[in-house]
Design a protein around this motif. Structure first.
Motif, PDB file in Angstrom:
ATOM      1  N   ALA A   1       0.607  -1.648   0.130  1.00  0.00           N
ATOM      2  CA  ALA A   1      -0.333  -0.512  -0.091  1.00  0.00           C
ATOM      3  C   ALA A   1       1.009   1.163  -0.152  1.00  0.00           C
TER       4      ALA A   1
ATOM      5  N   TYR B   1       1.208   5.467   0.472  1.00  0.00           N
ATOM      6  CA  TYR B   1       0.412   6.914   0.795  1.00  0.00           C
ATOM      7  C   TYR B   1       0.611   8.104  -0.007  1.00  0.00           C
TER       8      TYR B   1
ATOM      9  N   LYS C   1      -5.733  15.435  -1.256  1.00  0.00           N
ATOM     10  CA  LYS C   1      -6.361  15.050   0.040  1.00  0.00           C
ATOM     11  C   LYS C   1      -5.683  13.688   0.652  1.00  0.00           C
ATOM     12  N   PRO C   2      -4.968  13.221   1.930  1.00  0.00           N
ATOM     13  CA  PRO C   2      -4.261  11.715   1.687  1.00  0.00           C
ATOM     14  C   PRO C   2      -5.260  10.552   2.147  1.00  0.00           C
TER      15      PRO C   2
ATOM     16  N   ILE D   1      -4.146   6.433   2.053  1.00  0.00           N
ATOM     17  CA  ILE D   1      -3.964   4.728   1.483  1.00  0.00           C
ATOM     18  C   ILE D   1      -4.169   4.503   0.226  1.00  0.00           C
TER      19      ILE D   1
ATOM     20  N   ALA E   1       5.794   8.713   4.919  1.00  0.00           N
ATOM     21  CA  ALA E   1       4.958   8.000   4.359  1.00  0.00           C
ATOM     22  C   ALA E   1       4.703   6.273   5.180  1.00  0.00           C
TER      23      ALA E   1
ATOM     24  N   PRO F   1       1.660   6.102   8.067  1.00  0.00           N
ATOM     25  CA  PRO F   1       0.259   5.533   7.836  1.00  0.00           C
ATOM     26  C   PRO F   1      -0.100   4.505   7.306  1.00  0.00           C
ATOM     27  N   VAL F   2       0.781   4.045   6.251  1.00  0.00           N
ATOM     28  CA  VAL F   2       1.138   2.452   5.811  1.00  0.00           C
ATOM     29  C   VAL F   2       0.931   1.722   6.598  1.00  0.00           C
TER      30      VAL F   2
ATOM     31  N   ARG G   1      -7.706   4.490  10.406  1.00  0.00           N
ATOM     32  CA  ARG G   1      -7.603   5.684  10.478  1.00  0.00           C
ATOM     33  C   ARG G   1      -7.529   6.309  11.968  1.00  0.00           C
TER      34      ARG G   1
ATOM     35  N   ALA H   1       3.136  12.613   7.713  1.00  0.00           N
ATOM     36  CA  ALA H   1       1.822  12.210   7.188  1.00  0.00           C
ATOM     37  C   ALA H   1       1.091  11.453   7.500  1.00  0.00           C
TER      38      ALA H   1
ATOM     39  N   GLN I   1      -1.294  13.678   8.301  1.00  0.00           N
ATOM     40  CA  GLN I   1      -2.394  14.560   7.675  1.00  0.00           C
ATOM     41  C   GLN I   1      -3.008  13.797   7.544  1.00  0.00           C
ATOM     42  N   TRP I   2      -2.762  12.450   7.572  1.00  0.00           N
ATOM     43  CA  TRP I   2      -3.638  11.565   7.528  1.00  0.00           C
ATOM     44  C   TRP I   2      -4.540  11.389   8.656  1.00  0.00           C
TER      45      TRP I   2
ATOM     46  N   ALA J   1      -7.487  13.831   8.570  1.00  0.00           N
ATOM     47  CA  ALA J   1      -8.130  14.565   6.890  1.00  0.00           C
ATOM     48  C   ALA J   1      -9.447  13.400   7.150  1.00  0.00           C
TER      49      ALA J   1
END
Lengths: 332, 332
Positions: A215, A217, A223-224, A226, B239, B242-243, B252, B265, B268-269, B272
């Protein structure tokens, strides 16, 4: 002052009654009602009695109580094919309209022409990668939820989530009610399983360890999100199961449950730990109520594992003998 | 009958009193005593009040309450180098006797000759891979536990686990006491952190998501073990955070805490997502009580993140202004 004393005494009596009542109930009510009385059930209960008795040498401290469960064939059925693969095949049919070349391109053509017997292991991987990627994490979750809430099993006609094993639901509850944290450790995809296991097994998403697709990011229009990529990065089967348990949980389980040689390493690693341990295979012996298979099955093959379980005195739950009921709906 | 009614009434009154008393105490006692009163603390409490008020539009259901915390620089200090790197350097010195060629082989020679300023990023990776592999999972756990319980920080002379931030310990407790599941999401190694986070942060091993070294399941003299291999397979930074949250937790976070661009990151994730969200950077502004650094630091660089936090109205905990006390031992 008199009122205060009366209140305190009344509360004390009420609490004592409640405690006694609960103890009595716990002793009387059967925690595993879908299991027939016999050596397997007795061994499970005996293990738990010792593991949770702080005066026992077999006592397991609360923060070490980890139990891991394979999913396919252990918590729900897996015939004629792993249910996630049936999902992938359904996805091929659904996505075909956007891929005009698929009816002539193997392995997709095999699926669209009803020739799934032609699919090799590599073909299956190609199909899973193609059908499980290219969307955001949120979109994939929705796709699985939509499928699982509407799709029906090809031979039983039941919704897939009603083909879970009632005795195993009871077993997971039994472990949780004794302070065990229950985890799924499966070859199935982590995101595929998480879309439905919370409501079906009462296991939160973070206690699901499965195979992983890559996956990424990304910021899309600022817009963030995955994005799922078409590459299997962890195939959570066989020797990868103990490795992934180590990577994700960081501890050796105290109890582990599986049904195939794919679970053997997980059970070996579990049972080899110090202190009390429990390892159990579900043995599919019931051709009438479920399926009957072991050493020669293409799905859920149990061969080496069966030998090792017998030699090591691990538990073997014989579906036909040990389970009073298979699926939750069977008593209706 | 009269006794029964009296008892019930007494219990009811007692329970009511207890509930009222608890409410009053909750309002009166400060959940974040090491935080100075001010906009940051107020914003945190306001967020929590809304997120846990079921009549609020900002209400977060219990099973979605996930909060993620970076470790280095967010929960404990990270100067002059990440503490895990100091562990790796100590390991080089310790292992040198078994590697007679090291005093003449870079990058090991740099460490043994006190020239750590010569180490490149690749050198550091080489050192981490060499010092963190080649043993069983159980052995590595013991090595880290031994180190962390005896090693002292090069400039403060304190044990490393006493260089955790008291305000952040309170913050994690505050989140947990409001039903949040707290996770570490760090560039640090998962096994390195798990050796000590349970007792230090009250976070169980399975709620620690870190970088991963490859590992292998082996039967050694018939005994199953996990062997650590010299290859970094997940570098849980930027990054990848978030992954890895997606891969491990499957959801999330509602709240995320970091201190560097490596956490941007993740924040941000988090922010959002739909519904109420909280993102916070710890800003190292206190040269006297801790360290002062941000945009130009080699460790814990906070540059883009600072701009984005200011532009987006995220929280910034200013160590100097917002924190009454830094380390737990500072008041002794």
């Amino acid at each position: 002052m008199k009122i205060f004393v009366t209140s305190v005494r009344a509360i004390f009596i009420a609490m004592l009654s409640l405690a006694l009542c609960q103890t009595a109930m716990a002793k009387e009510s059967d925690p595993l009602p879908s299991w027939n009385d016999g050596p397997t059930k007795s061994a499970i209960i005996e293990f738990m009695d010792k593991a949770t008795d702080e005066y026992s040498e077999q006592y397991v401290p609360l923060d070490e109580r980890v139990a891991t469960f394979d999913n396919d064939g252990t918590l729900w059925s897996e015939k004629p094919l792993y249910f996630q693969l049936l999902f992938a095949l359904d996805r091929v049919a659904q996505l075909a309209k956007d891929h005009p070349q698929w009816p002539k391109t193997p392995p997709f053509s095999y699926v669209l022409n009803g020739e799934t017997d032609k699919l090799s292991t590599q073909d299956i991987l190609t199909i899973v990668e193609a059908t499980h990627s290219g969307m955001s994490s949120d979109e994939f979750d929705k796709i699985v939820k939509d499928w699982i809430s509407t799709a029906k099993h090809p031979t039983t006609g039941k919704p897939y989530t009603s083909m879970v094993f009632k005795p195993m639901l009871e077993l997971m509850n039994y472990f949780r009610s004794h302070g065990f944290k229950t985890f799924i450790v499966s070859g199935g995809g982590n995101a595929f399983m998480r879309a439905w296991v919370s409501s079906t097994y009462n296991i939160p998403p973070e206690q699901v360890i499965g195979s992983r697709m890559a996956a990424e990011y990304q910021l899309i229009d600022g817009k963030p999100q995955i994005t799922r990529l078409p590459e299997l990065v962890v195939n959570n089967d066989k020797a990868m199961k103990p490795v992934e348990i180590y990577q994700a949980i960081g501890r050796r389980p105290v109890a582990a449950f599986g049904n195939s040689d794919g679970d053997l390493a997980m059970l070996q690693w579990t049972i080899a730990g110090e202190g009390p341990r429990l390892a159990m295979f579900v043995h599919h012996t019931d051709a009438k109520r479920e399926w009957q298979y072991d050493r020669h099955s293409s799905v859920g093959k149990l061969d080496k594992g069966l030998d090792e379980a017998k030699a090591g005195g691990w538990l073997i739950a014989d579906m036909k003998k040990d389970w009073k009921q298979i699926y939750p709906g069977d008593d209706k």
